[in-house]
Design an enzyme around this catalytic site. Structure first.
Site, PDB file in Angstrom:
ATOM      1  N   ASP A 138       0.844  -1.195   0.000  1.00 63.63           N
ATOM      2  CA  ASP A 138       0.000   0.000   0.000  1.00 63.63           C
ATOM      3  C   ASP A 138       0.882   1.249   0.000  1.00 63.63           C
ATOM      4  OD1 ASP A 138      -2.463   1.264  -0.107  1.00 63.63           O
ATOM      5  OD2 ASP A 138      -2.646   1.401   2.077  1.00 63.63           O
ATOM      6  N   HIS A 145      -3.726  13.984   1.054  1.00 59.52           N
ATOM      7  CA  HIS A 145      -3.998  13.092   2.190  1.00 59.52           C
ATOM      8  C   HIS A 145      -2.833  13.143   3.183  1.00 59.52           C
ATOM      9  CE1 HIS A 145      -5.219   9.595   4.524  1.00 59.52           C
ATOM     10  NE2 HIS A 145      -4.057   9.026   4.276  1.00 59.52           N
ATOM     11  N   GLU A 211     -10.499   3.941   4.005  1.00 63.21           N
ATOM     12  CA  GLU A 211      -9.664   4.772   3.137  1.00 63.21           C
ATOM     13  C   GLU A 211     -10.054   4.474   1.697  1.00 63.21           C
ATOM     14  OE1 GLU A 211      -5.512   4.174   4.183  1.00 63.21           O
ATOM     15  OE2 GLU A 211      -5.680   5.637   5.819  1.00 63.21           O
ATOM     16  N   ASP A 245      -9.147   0.444   2.225  1.00 62.45           N
ATOM     17  CA  ASP A 245      -8.138   0.063   3.215  1.00 62.45           C
ATOM     18  C   ASP A 245      -8.692   0.424   4.595  1.00 62.45           C
ATOM     19  OD1 ASP A 245      -5.806  -0.515   4.566  1.00 62.45           O
ATOM     20  OD2 ASP A 245      -4.824   1.368   4.020  1.00 62.45           O
ATOM     21  N   LYS A 265      -4.277  -2.193  10.167  1.00 57.79           N
ATOM     22  CA  LYS A 265      -4.638  -2.295   8.746  1.00 57.79           C
ATOM     23  C   LYS A 265      -4.917  -3.724   8.302  1.00 57.79           C
ATOM     24  CE  LYS A 265      -3.536   2.053   7.565  1.00 57.79           C
ATOM     25  NZ  LYS A 265      -4.356   2.956   6.759  1.00 57.79           N
ATOM     26  N   THR A 372      -4.800   6.647   0.165  1.00 57.65           N
ATOM     27  CA  THR A 372      -6.063   7.383   0.207  1.00 57.65           C
ATOM     28  C   THR A 372      -6.052   8.524  -0.801  1.00 57.65           C
ATOM     29  OG1 THR A 372      -6.124   6.915   2.552  1.00 57.65           O
ATOM     30  CG2 THR A 372      -7.654   8.592   1.748  1.00 57.65           C
TER      31      THR A 372
HETATM   32 CA    CA Z   1      -3.930   3.165   3.002  1.00 58.71          CA
END
Ligand code: CA
Length: 455
Positions: A138, A145, A211, A245, A265, A372
């Protein structure tokens, strides 16, 4: 790089699958995303979505209307004939396959239509699944963001010095990536002590968030030790999907120093099941985000003319929320935000190139999350953390509220949200529109939050 616009993008092209010609459909003949499914006729299969139908590729190969030899170069055995068999084809072969599918689905020959029609299954009669993701990384590619989040925790120093030089990312967890519609159990974990030096608390996450991201599915892989150049990067991408996410902010705040996100996460990430191909996205390419005059230029390995001119993609991304009470009362989901993927500071090609520059090998079916997607305005913020926060680092002069003061979102039922509550459904949509081209969509990425287990 990137992809050519050709006759398969002709906005006047129509299919004999009538539902594909509905202007509101995400899946016109110009789109044809890949999907894995279990259908009533043949069981598990790989197909393309067209209107409200799924065209089974196995069945289609049986008709002899598509040259099966193109799959001989696939790195993956026919017996495991999933999306990843398509992923490992090169760009030229994938384009030929797309052209042939468009020919068949727009053919005026009734014999061809009949043969292909027998390989169609209504999408609502199929169970849509996703292939297991190989590896998942990720990124954090939205400057807006990163600035928003940085401003909350470090008002005087929101962006760390590496941000404009390097696409920041971390290795996520593939095993907990689930398809749209899978319920998500609220995670349990440690939260920071109330006072410095105190004991952390333990229990259900109190600050659960989403996200809004886009994912890119890696197509062809690269050998260990052999980086992918920025010129070749796009040839290693199969297509894109929506990615949620899910993020436990209280767990994150306590655990993220010094190695980054972990249990905040990896309890779940949700993807939309349709892989919109890079070929289908060709008409929606745009310039990479222009850097401010004072910003550093990317190092040479992440810079090319093609990337500057067309490394971006114009994809509108929308987030909606429906509480359990709203669903009971038949109230439509409420719109939370609209952002655009073209506002990312780093392009997909830069992220993929950077990922392999040290020799790291990507493999067919790996997933790269964009990070994001947020913009400069409040309604373009791609997480609840940002939406309910009162600060605005882009306002002149900056409006920074110390202590990250929060203003709740008020739902039509009168319920208030600063973060996601049990029973809430988060719905993400994404689509591409451009004058002179047919709109294409990604479908939806949905998930309902279930209560945490007892602790
Ligand atoms: Ca993320």
């Amino acid at each position: 790089m990137p992809y050519a616009i050709d006759e398969t993008h002709d906005p006047n092209l129509k299919s004999w699958v009538e539902s594909a010609n509905d202007p509101k459909s995400d899946f016109p003949i110009q789109n044809l995303p890949w999907v894995e499914f279990t259908g009533p006729k043949w069981g598990e299969g790989l197909g393309v979505r067209i209107g409200n139908q799924i065209l089974d590729l196995h069945g289609l190969l049986g008709t002899g209307l598509v040259d099966e030899s193109i799959f001989q170069q696939s790195e993956i055995e026919r017996s495991t004939f999933g999306v990843w068999a398509i992923a490992s084809l090169n760009q030229d072969t994938r384009s030929k396959l797309r052209t042939r599918l468009v020919e068949l689905l727009s053919s005026e020959d009734s014999g061809v239509q009949d043969a292909v029609r027998q390989q169609l299954e209504p999408a609502d009669k199929c169970q849509i699944v996703i292939s297991p993701i190989g590896d998942y990384t990720d990124f954090y590619a939205s400057l807006y963001h990163a600035t928003n989040v940085g401003s909350m925790f470090r008002p005087d120093n929101p962006l760390l010095p590496n941000y404009k030089h390097i696409p920041i990312g971390y290795h996520g967890r593939a095993s907990s990536i689930v398809a749209s519609g899978t319920p998500i159990k609220r995670p349990v974990g440690q939260q920071a002590p109330a006072e410095e030096g105190g004991t952390p608390s333990f229990g259900p996450c109190k600050l659960l968030d989403y996200e809004m991201e886009m994912g890119v599915i890696v197509g062809r892989g690269n050998e260990l030790g052999e980086p992918v150049s920025i010129e070749d990067a796009e040839d290693h991408m199969l297509g894109m999907c929506i990615l949620n996410d899910w993020s436990a902010r209280d767990l994150q705040k306590w655990e993220y120093v010094p190695l980054g996100p972990f249990l905040a996460k990896n309890f779940a990430s949700t993807v939309s099941p349709y892989i919109v191909t890079m070929e289908a996205l060709a008409p929606f390419r745009c310039a990479a985000q222009e850097r401010d005059a004072g910003d550093p230029q990317p190092l040479a390995y992440m810079d090319s003319d093609a990337n500057r001119k067309a490394g971006g993609i114009d994809i509108k991304v929308e987030v909606y929320l429906a509480s359990a009470k709203m669903r009971e009362q038949g109230i439509e989901p409420v719109h939370l935000s609209t952002g655009n993927f073209k506002d990312m500071y780093w392009t997909l090609a830069q992220m993929l190139t950077h990922h392999t520059v040290n020799g790291c090998n990507l493999q067919p079916g790996d997933l790269l999350g964009s990070g994001t997607i947020s913009g400069t305005t409040r309604d373009a913020r791609g997480s609840m953390l940002e939406l309910t926060w009162d600060g605005d680092p882009f306002a002149e002069p900056p409006v920074l509220v110390p202590g990250t003061q929060r203003t709740p979102i008020v739902l039509p039922t009168g319920e208030e949200r600063k973060f996601i509550a049990d029973g809430d459904e988060v719905i993400m949509k994404a689509y591409c529109e451009r004058e002179g081209y047919r709109r294409i969509g990604f479908g939806e990425c949905r998930g309902i939050i279930e209560p945490a287990r007892e602790v």
